[in-house]
Scaffold this motif. Structure first.
Motif, short mmCIF file in Angstrom:
data_model
loop_
_atom_site.label_atom_id
_atom_site.label_comp_id
_atom_site.label_asym_id
_atom_site.label_seq_id
_atom_site.Cartn_x
_atom_site.Cartn_y
_atom_site.Cartn_z
N ALA A 85 -5.41 4.18 -0.77
CA ALA A 85 -4.14 3.53 -0.43
C ALA A 85 -3.65 3.99 0.94
CB ALA A 85 -3.09 3.84 -1.51
N ASP A 122 -5.70 2.14 3.61
CA ASP A 122 -5.27 0.75 3.77
C ASP A 122 -3.89 0.66 4.42
OD1 ASP A 122 -7.63 0.01 2.56
OD2 ASP A 122 -6.74 -0.12 0.55
N PHE A 123 -3.01 1.60 4.10
CA PHE A 123 -1.68 1.61 4.69
C PHE A 123 -1.75 1.84 6.20
CE2 PHE A 123 2.09 4.06 6.03
CZ PHE A 123 3.09 3.14 5.73
N PHE A 178 0.83 -1.21 0.00
CA PHE A 178 0.00 0.00 0.00
C PHE A 178 0.87 1.27 0.00
CE2 PHE A 178 -3.21 -2.93 2.04
CZ PHE A 178 -4.02 -2.99 0.92
N GLN A 193 1.85 1.84 -3.52
CA GLN A 193 0.71 2.40 -4.25
C GLN A 193 0.56 3.89 -3.99
OE1 GLN A 193 -2.80 0.04 -3.27
NE2 GLN A 193 -2.64 -0.97 -5.27
#
Length: 758
Positions: free
Chosen positions: A746, A749-750, A621, A624
């Motif tokens: 992203a 999610d990270f 992530f 990304q």
């Protein structure tokens, strides 16, 4: 009149102090890179050894002062007033030149600059003198310029570059064949002998060869023999006892105190190279002012005749420099070495170009010459491998098998090992000491640099992944040598010429210019240091806790969103108003954003390694996020660039209907970006669905704008250039909107995956 020239002498010494400070700040990396690059010892120990070396080396500079007095020109051909013009032009040029090269971050050499400044100013004053007497410049210039000595000095500097590279490569190849990269095992048996030989070689060249011309060479020993004479007649005895002493001492240090042999050699080499630097380069900073001071004393002692009638034969003789002046200069160098922030930032070109392993981005881009050379070398190596016996090839390959003593979880390891660091220091200090003993002012910058390049080549640090970039870097540094020489000669000649033709008032004009440039550079460096510190705050480090990682990544995301919004708003506003100032501001913001996004992407390898505690998904992530930031930078760049060209080329502006829609689009995008910014800062990712809806509404608006533009084309309301630009703006903004939302996803999610790590 006495007071005027006394003021000029004071100005010369003031410029010398400035030169010392700037010069040491620049050249400190020459003798610190190997020790710090190999992490041989704590920084305070390295700086202590370097400081002691500088202090001792300062006393070896006495003989080198002759270069400033008579190495470049024949002083007996000039009057006192003309000599002072030459020396002032040299020092003013040196300050301006170092300032300019530092500002642009280009490699330079204080030795090369001082030699060519002396040559340029002497030629200019000689030309004025010859023309005033009605003589021929072509026929008479050789009477004023010591062309033979000047050519020898210039040739020596140039040849030393190639000698340093060759010797460094050969010695390192032999050392690696003996010790390999797994050197600790061999060091147990042969390390003390290696250390004894290395330090004995340093002792020979630094003391026995370097003592000639030093301030204490003529001191008498109890038997009546001078130190220089005694050391020359007992060379082999000194060498033998030195080798035995150092070999035994190093072995005892290893047995009793568990001190690593290579650390001792590297620290001794740091001392020696700092000593060689001070012994050779001190002339660059105080040689010219001391020559001016000696000239002033001789003029006053003669009863004060007219300054334009007192010839300077005295400079052609041997004039000793008081030891206290050399020591004062040495202390100024040490204080600068310790206090200067620039001297402490040893992330220098040499380490970048000579590091053994991949360490992120290369400092230089590839060049055609480098690509051709690497391609030719690769072909030659392939043919040579086919010809040589396989057993020999395998044996050599086994000696160069890569091996690192750095543990896998230690990401901030040394740039190269201590074997190479020791060779760098020993070879460079010996070469510089030889030049000093021959009274040749070598460029310590380029000798140490080329030795490091030679050892890195022999160590196979230049593999196919990095060779073209490293070789391009070497070409750039060598090119800097020629550029330094050209600029130093030209600027010094121009300043001396203007002072000679315009009168003494021009001296103070140029002094004011030099002061202004020094102040401007200090302001520039402070701004750059502040900017660099801000960038480093966002870099993820292996020691960072989870929350620190999240905080730093969030800063990157926030800056990407703010930059995109600023570029779009200013770009559209400047375009519709045909305001070049706003477009210029948007362009600068776009360049900054693009560089930052590119830098973050280039650091992905090291950053992913630093996220050691995370899962594979966490790093995925993060990659990304960086990719979306880079694509956002591309989008705003490709949107803004054609808009700027449109205005710059004075093409027809958009019609009112188009301008109205662009302003509406800009307002709605500003609203969306603020919404996104709030969600990221507050980590309120529950709003992501609403953000997606707002994004889709904007994309619908873009589609309507595109359809309306097609209607205008059908109705012949717009031309081809107008349509191409309008479609380009719509296309890039849609691309930007898609990646803004993907960036936020992203980031969400990270953060989620990072906080799950215990």
């Amino acid at each position: 009149m006495d007071n005027f020239y006394l003021i000029l002498v004071v100005v010369l010494f003031a410029l010398a102090i400035s030169d010392l400070i700037v010069g040491v700040s620049n050249d400190a990396v020459n003798f610190l890179n190997s020790a710090i690059g190999s992490k041989a010892a704590p920084k305070w120990v390295i700086f202590l050894m370097a400081s002691l070396g500088v202090l001792v080396g300062a006393t070896f500079s006495n003989g080198m002062m002759e270069v400033a007095r008579k190495g470049i020109f024949h002083p007996e051909m000039f009057y006192f007033s003309e000599i002072m013009v030459i020396f002032l032009a040299v020092m003013i040029t040196d300050v301006i030149l170092l300032d300019m090269f530092n500002t642009f971050g280009m490699p330079t050499s204080t030795t090369v600059s001082i030699v060519f400044e002396l040559l340029g100013s002497a030629v200019a004053v000689s030309v004025v003198k010859i023309k005033a007497a009605g003589g021929s410049i072509v026929m008479e210039l050789a009477q004023y310029i010591n062309s033979g000595k000047a050519l020898a000095i210039i040739s020596g500097i140039l040849v030393s570059v190639f000698i340093a590279f060759t010797v460094g490569a050969v010695v390192q190849y032999i050392a690696r064949m003996v010790f390999t990269f797994q050197y600790r095992r061999t060091m147990k048996y042969a390390g003390a002998i290696f250390g004894g030989l290395a330090i004995t070689a340093i002792t020979y060249f630094m003391l026995i060869k370097g003592i000639h011309g030093s301030s204490f060479a003529d001191i008498k020993l109890p038997g009546g023999e001078s130190i220089e004479s005694w050391s020359a007649s007992n060379t082999w005895t000194i060498m033998l006892y030195s080798f035995l002493f150092w070999t035994v001492l190093i072995q005892l240090l290893r047995w009793i105190f568990k001190i690593k042999i290579l650390k001792v050699v590297v620290l001794a080499g740091t001392f020696a190279l700092a000593m060689a630097f001070a012994g050779n380069d001190l002339v660059n900073f105080i040689g010219v002012p001391l020559a001016g001071y000696n000239s002033f004393k001789a003029w006053v002692a003669s009863g004060g005749p007219a300054p334009d009638s007192f010839t300077m034969e005295m400079l052609a003789g041997k004039v000793g420099t008081p030891t206290y002046m050399l020591l004062i200069a040495g202390f100024v160098m040490i204080i600068t070495l310790i206090m200067s922030r620039k001297a402490r930032s040893v992330v220098a070109t040499t380490v970048d170009l000579s590091r053994q392993y991949e360490g992120g981005t290369e400092r230089f881009d590839s060049s055609l010459a480098a690509r051709v050379l690497v391609r030719s070398s690769t072909r030659f190596n392939n043919k040579l491998t086919k010809v040589l016996p396989g057993a020999l090839t395998r044996m050599v390959q086994s000696r160069f098998e890569p091996y690192s003593y750095v543990s896998e979880d230690e990401t901030d390891g040394p740039a190269f090992d201590k074997v190479r660091a020791a060779i760098n220091l020993v070879v460079a200090s010996i070469l510089i000491a030889i030049g000093t003993s021959l009274k040749l002012p070598l460029s310590t910058t380029y000798v140490t640099f080329m030795v490091a390049m030679g050892t890195s080549l022999a160590d196979r640090a230049w593999d196919r992944e990095s060779a073209v970039y490293r070789i391009s870097g070497v070409f750039s540094v060598i090119g800097g040598w020629f550029l330094t020489a050209l600029i130093a000669f030209s600027v010094s000649a121009i300043i001396a010429l203007l002072i000679s033709l315009s009168g003494n008032f021009m001296i103070f004009v140029f002094i004011a210019l030099a002061i202004f440039m020094v102040i401007r550079t200090q302001i520039f460096f402070k701004k750059r240091a502040k900017k660099k510190a801000a960038e480093e705050e966002e870099d993820i480090d292996v020691a960072d806790a989870n929350e620190q990682i999240i905080e730093k990544s969030s800063k990157q995301v926030v800056k990407a969103i703010v930059s995109s919004n600023q570029i779009v708003s200013l770009g559209i506003e400047g375009f519709v108003q045909e305001d070049r100032g706003k477009l210029k501001t948007a362009e600068e913001a776009c360049m900054t954003f693009s560089k930052k996004a590119k830098r973050n992407k280039e650091k992905v390898y090291s950053t992913v390694n630093n996220i050691t505690a995370g899962t594979l998904e966490t790093s995925h992530f993060y990659v990304q996020m960086i990719e979306h930031q880079r694509l956002m930078a591309h989008a705003v760049h490709f949107m803004l660039e054609p808009m700027i060209k449109h205005v710059e080329n004075n093409h027809k502006p958009f019609i009112p209907e188009q301008i109205e829609k662009l302003n509406e689009l800009s307002q709605q995008m500003d609203s969306l970006f603020n919404y996104v910014l709030h969600a990221v800062k507050e980590e309120n990712f529950d709003e992501l669905d609403n953000i997606v809806k707002e994004r889709d509404n904007l994309i619908d608006l873009l589609k309507k704008m595109e359809k309306n533009q097609i209607k205008r084309i059908k109705n012949k309301a717009v031309n081809t250039r107008n349509s191409q630009l309008f479609f380009k703006i719509i296309s890039e903004i849609e691309f930007l909107l898609l990646h803004v939302v993907n960036l936020v996803k992203a980031q969400r999610d990270f953060i989620t995956n990072t906080r799950q790590i215990k």
